[in-house]
Design a protein around this motif. Sequence first.
Motif, PDB file in Angstrom:
ATOM      1  N   SER A  19       0.781  -1.194   0.047  1.00 25.64           N
ATOM      2  CA  SER A  19       0.080  -0.005  -0.048  1.00 25.64           C
ATOM      3  C   SER A  19       0.879   1.222  -0.078  1.00 25.64           C
ATOM      4  O   SER A  19       0.681   2.102  -0.655  1.00 25.64           O
ATOM      5  CB  SER A  19      -0.931   0.141   1.116  1.00 25.64           C
ATOM      6  N   VAL A  20       1.977   1.169   0.957  1.00 26.48           N
ATOM      7  CA  VAL A  20       2.706   2.292   0.828  1.00 26.48           C
ATOM      8  C   VAL A  20       3.556   2.687  -0.320  1.00 26.48           C
ATOM      9  O   VAL A  20       3.797   3.660  -0.867  1.00 26.48           O
ATOM     10  CB  VAL A  20       3.805   2.243   2.314  1.00 26.48           C
ATOM     11  N   SER A  21       3.916   1.591  -0.926  1.00 23.76           N
ATOM     12  CA  SER A  21       4.721   1.400  -2.028  1.00 23.76           C
ATOM     13  C   SER A  21       3.820   2.053  -3.537  1.00 23.76           C
ATOM     14  O   SER A  21       4.408   2.513  -4.464  1.00 23.76           O
ATOM     15  CB  SER A  21       5.386   0.335  -2.382  1.00 23.76           C
ATOM     16  N   GLY A  22       2.515   2.132  -3.269  1.00 22.33           N
ATOM     17  CA  GLY A  22       1.754   2.625  -4.474  1.00 22.33           C
ATOM     18  C   GLY A  22       1.514   1.541  -5.525  1.00 22.33           C
ATOM     19  O   GLY A  22       0.909   2.006  -6.290  1.00 22.33           O
ATOM     20  N   ARG A  23       1.867   0.385  -5.151  1.00 25.00           N
ATOM     21  CA  ARG A  23       1.484  -0.753  -6.102  1.00 25.00           C
ATOM     22  C   ARG A  23      -0.112  -0.829  -6.231  1.00 25.00           C
ATOM     23  O   ARG A  23      -0.827  -0.753  -5.118  1.00 25.00           O
ATOM     24  CB  ARG A  23       2.045  -2.107  -5.809  1.00 25.00           C
ATOM     25  N   PRO A  24      -0.564  -1.123  -7.573  1.00 22.41           N
ATOM     26  CA  PRO A  24      -2.159  -1.515  -7.504  1.00 22.41           C
ATOM     27  C   PRO A  24      -2.836  -2.684  -7.018  1.00 22.41           C
ATOM     28  O   PRO A  24      -3.858  -2.619  -6.759  1.00 22.41           O
ATOM     29  CB  PRO A  24      -2.359  -1.177  -9.137  1.00 22.41           C
ATOM     30  N   ARG A  25      -1.940  -3.614  -6.704  1.00 22.85           N
ATOM     31  CA  ARG A  25      -2.328  -4.779  -6.408  1.00 22.85           C
ATOM     32  C   ARG A  25      -1.182  -5.732  -5.569  1.00 22.85           C
ATOM     33  O   ARG A  25      -0.233  -5.319  -5.908  1.00 22.85           O
ATOM     34  CB  ARG A  25      -2.888  -5.668  -7.263  1.00 22.85           C
ATOM     35  N   MET A  26      -1.574  -6.843  -5.003  1.00 23.75           N
ATOM     36  CA  MET A  26      -0.714  -7.526  -4.256  1.00 23.75           C
ATOM     37  C   MET A  26      -1.339  -9.048  -4.550  1.00 23.75           C
ATOM     38  O   MET A  26      -2.470  -9.175  -4.545  1.00 23.75           O
ATOM     39  CB  MET A  26      -0.728  -7.277  -2.720  1.00 23.75           C
ATOM     40  N   VAL A  27      -0.387 -10.000  -4.816  1.00 23.42           N
ATOM     41  CA  VAL A  27      -0.895 -11.217  -4.883  1.00 23.42           C
ATOM     42  C   VAL A  27      -0.351 -12.053  -3.620  1.00 23.42           C
ATOM     43  O   VAL A  27       1.209 -11.876  -3.385  1.00 23.42           O
ATOM     44  CB  VAL A  27      -0.016 -11.912  -6.140  1.00 23.42           C
TER      45      VAL A  27
END
Length: 87
Positions: A19-27
Amino acid sequence: GMFGGDPQLKFLLQWMAVSVSGRPRMVYCSFNDQRVDNLPGLVATLRARKATVRDLHAVLCAAEFLAAKPWRSGVFAYVEGAMCKGA
């Protein structure tokens, strides 16, 4: 392991980092570990409460969290309860 063998804590820490890194999603691969079966429910609850990374960080860094040793009964349940108290 790095997260004390707790997949619930592992998920929350990784989710916060993504979330902090700004990535749009996480697997997240649970490897069928039943301890994370309630993951979708927790995510839905936290999103409905508009919980922030700061909120989760505060819960996970609180002395009460460490004293409660929630990995015995479930980090998700502890976090959910703490977020409800703070609402």
